[in-house]
Scaffold this motif. Structure first.
Motif, mmCIF file in Angstrom:
data_model
loop_
_atom_site.group_PDB
_atom_site.id
_atom_site.type_symbol
_atom_site.label_atom_id
_atom_site.label_comp_id
_atom_site.label_asym_id
_atom_site.label_seq_id
_atom_site.Cartn_x
_atom_site.Cartn_y
_atom_site.Cartn_z
ATOM 1 N N HIS A 197 -25.333 -84.906 -31.867
ATOM 2 C CA HIS A 197 -24.601 -83.776 -31.277
ATOM 3 C C HIS A 197 -23.200 -83.736 -31.874
ATOM 4 O O HIS A 197 -22.525 -84.755 -31.969
ATOM 5 C CB HIS A 197 -24.539 -83.950 -29.759
ATOM 6 C CG HIS A 197 -24.135 -82.717 -29.023
ATOM 7 N ND1 HIS A 197 -22.865 -82.195 -29.099
ATOM 8 C CD2 HIS A 197 -24.838 -81.902 -28.189
ATOM 9 C CE1 HIS A 197 -22.801 -81.119 -28.333
ATOM 10 N NE2 HIS A 197 -23.979 -80.919 -27.779
ATOM 11 N N ARG A 198 -22.750 -82.543 -32.248
ATOM 12 C CA ARG A 198 -21.485 -82.428 -32.965
ATOM 13 C C ARG A 198 -20.303 -82.921 -32.140
ATOM 14 O O ARG A 198 -19.372 -83.543 -32.668
ATOM 15 C CB ARG A 198 -21.265 -80.971 -33.404
ATOM 16 C CG ARG A 198 -20.038 -80.749 -34.252
ATOM 17 C CD ARG A 198 -20.086 -81.514 -35.545
ATOM 18 N NE ARG A 198 -18.812 -81.439 -36.253
ATOM 19 C CZ ARG A 198 -18.495 -82.179 -37.291
ATOM 20 N NH1 ARG A 198 -19.348 -83.056 -37.766
ATOM 21 N NH2 ARG A 198 -17.315 -82.056 -37.874
ATOM 22 N N LEU A 199 -20.304 -82.669 -30.830
ATOM 23 C CA LEU A 199 -19.203 -83.158 -29.992
ATOM 24 C C LEU A 199 -19.143 -84.675 -30.010
ATOM 25 O O LEU A 199 -18.068 -85.270 -30.059
ATOM 26 C CB LEU A 199 -19.365 -82.651 -28.559
ATOM 27 C CG LEU A 199 -19.115 -81.159 -28.317
ATOM 28 C CD1 LEU A 199 -19.426 -80.803 -26.875
ATOM 29 C CD2 LEU A 199 -17.688 -80.779 -28.674
ATOM 30 N N ARG A 200 -20.314 -85.327 -29.982
ATOM 31 C CA ARG A 200 -20.345 -86.786 -30.024
ATOM 32 C C ARG A 200 -19.804 -87.301 -31.359
ATOM 33 O O ARG A 200 -19.067 -88.301 -31.418
ATOM 34 C CB ARG A 200 -21.778 -87.283 -29.808
ATOM 35 C CG ARG A 200 -21.955 -88.797 -29.967
ATOM 36 C CD ARG A 200 -21.127 -89.589 -28.922
ATOM 37 N NE ARG A 200 -21.317 -91.023 -29.114
ATOM 38 C CZ ARG A 200 -22.343 -91.718 -28.637
ATOM 39 N NH1 ARG A 200 -23.289 -91.105 -27.918
ATOM 40 N NH2 ARG A 200 -22.440 -93.001 -28.850
ATOM 41 N N LEU A 201 -20.153 -86.623 -32.442
ATOM 42 C CA LEU A 201 -19.676 -87.054 -33.754
ATOM 43 C C LEU A 201 -18.153 -86.949 -33.855
ATOM 44 O O LEU A 201 -17.498 -87.804 -34.458
ATOM 45 C CB LEU A 201 -20.342 -86.235 -34.858
ATOM 46 C CG LEU A 201 -21.859 -86.391 -34.995
ATOM 47 C CD1 LEU A 201 -22.388 -85.508 -36.118
ATOM 48 C CD2 LEU A 201 -22.241 -87.840 -35.223
ATOM 49 N N LEU A 202 -17.583 -85.911 -33.238
ATOM 50 C CA LEU A 202 -16.125 -85.774 -33.235
ATOM 51 C C LEU A 202 -15.476 -86.933 -32.466
ATOM 52 O O LEU A 202 -14.459 -87.485 -32.899
ATOM 53 C CB LEU A 202 -15.726 -84.443 -32.594
ATOM 54 C CG LEU A 202 -15.959 -83.173 -33.417
ATOM 55 C CD1 LEU A 202 -15.658 -81.941 -32.575
ATOM 56 C CD2 LEU A 202 -15.094 -83.175 -34.673
ATOM 57 N N VAL A 203 -16.065 -87.276 -31.316
ATOM 58 C CA VAL A 203 -15.529 -88.377 -30.514
ATOM 59 C C VAL A 203 -15.656 -89.703 -31.282
ATOM 60 O O VAL A 203 -14.710 -90.497 -31.353
ATOM 61 C CB VAL A 203 -16.259 -88.459 -29.159
ATOM 62 C CG1 VAL A 203 -15.867 -89.731 -28.410
ATOM 63 C CG2 VAL A 203 -15.939 -87.230 -28.311
#
Length: 324
Positions: A197-203
């Motif tokens: 998930h892109r949000l997880r990758l940002l975190v």
């Protein structure tokens, strides 16, 4: 093989029933059955597996379904594009967003677009960013909001907005103006989407840049469930403020800033080599006007290019009234 055959086959394959497809298409079931049989004979393969309860597409049928969708969409787009120049924008346009923007953006955009382009039928989609990227790349979507990445491929893109992620907890956990260092955040019970998930990758990237590890106590890919778990006090999460602005304002969640900031950039993307139509251009203007109108409320940073486009677009008056 002609367009009508393709369209009728697609209806049968999607509905998995000759009788239901015949009812929708308003044709006799025997005639529809003969059309499908003729198509199978022409192509030399079985397209549908017959069952007592209906039909299912064979592997060859599923391949034809994908091609039929693209062909029929292009034919429809060509018709709409030509006819649109004789009248106000009409036809159908499809627009997609990542799940984290769906509830924030789609209702307001739809209401705005119905007022500015009443003859255009709007189809709205939300999904994982990877799926949205694939759908706009294949032409299934006319316009989409995507995370800005180095793998945009051949998509035509326009910078749309930037926003910061905030730390979210249950009501009362954080006070207005609170800031937490990322090292402090790492020690909390975090609930996050799973990779990729892109949000997880940002975190993950933000933690890695500080030599910190991020091991959530729960991984939840359904955004409403993730937010509800935080509201119940099961942990904290990191999300863009726009996802939860109403819940924070209502006091159902609390939010704190994170230092250093975790930023995400979003772009407006179009399929490669797709000729814009008056309908898709009207939708693009509506998207830009909506972003500009909601920027202050949702803490979005909007590029100058978007602001200038909005100022010179026919939707400017509409944008001002919405912001007010």
């Amino acid at each position: 093989m002609d367009f009508r055959q393709l369209g009728n086959f697609l209806h049968v394959a999607e509905l998995q029933s000759l009788s239901r497809a015949a009812s929708v298409l308003r044709v006799a079931q025997p005639a529809l059955s003969r059309q499908i049989k003729s198509l199978e004979e022409e192509l030399g393969v079985q397209l549908l597996q017959r069952h007592g309860w209906g039909v299912t597409p064979t592997p060859a049928g599923r391949v034809l379904m994908e091609h039929a969708r693209r062909v029929l969409k292009e034919v429809g787009a060509a018709r709409d594009a030509v006819q649109a120049y004789q009248m106000e924008p009409s036809g159908t346009v499809t627009f997609g967003t990542p799940t984290s923007l769906g509830s924030v953006m789609l209702p307001g955009l739809a209401a705005r677009f119905r007022r500015t382009a009443p003859k255009v039928r709007l189809h709205l989609v939300e999904g994982f960013s990877a799926s949205i990227h694939e759908w706009v790349l294949s032409g299934r979507l006319d316009l989409a909001v995507l995370y800005e990445t180095k793998t945009m491929g051949s998509l035509a893109t326009t910078p749309l907005l930037e926003e910061f992620m905030v730390l979210l907890g249950p009501a009362g956990r954080f006070g207005r103006g609170d800031e937490l260092d990322l090292a402090e955040v790492a020690g909390l019970d975090l609930i996050l989407p799973a990779r990729p998930h892109r949000l997880r990758l940002l975190v993950d990237q933000a933690f890695a840049e500080r030599d910190l590890s991020c091991e959530p106590v729960l991984e939840v890919d359904a955004l409403p469930a993730l937010i509800e778990l935080v509201r119940m006090g099961e942990g904290c999460t990191l999300l863009p403020f726009s996802c939860v602005s109403a819940l924070v304002e209502e006091g159902r969640l609390s939010a704190a800033a994170v230092v250093p900031a975790i930023r995400r950039s979003l772009v407006l993307a179009r399929p490669p080599d797709r000729i814009p139509t008056p309908a898709s251009e009207a939708l693009e203007r509506a998207v830009l006007a909506f972003i500009q109108a909601q920027a202050a409320t949702l803490r979005w940073t909007v590029p100058k290019a978007v602001q200038n486009t909005v100022l010179t677009s026919p939707d400017t008056e509409e944008a001002g009234s919405t912001a007010a």
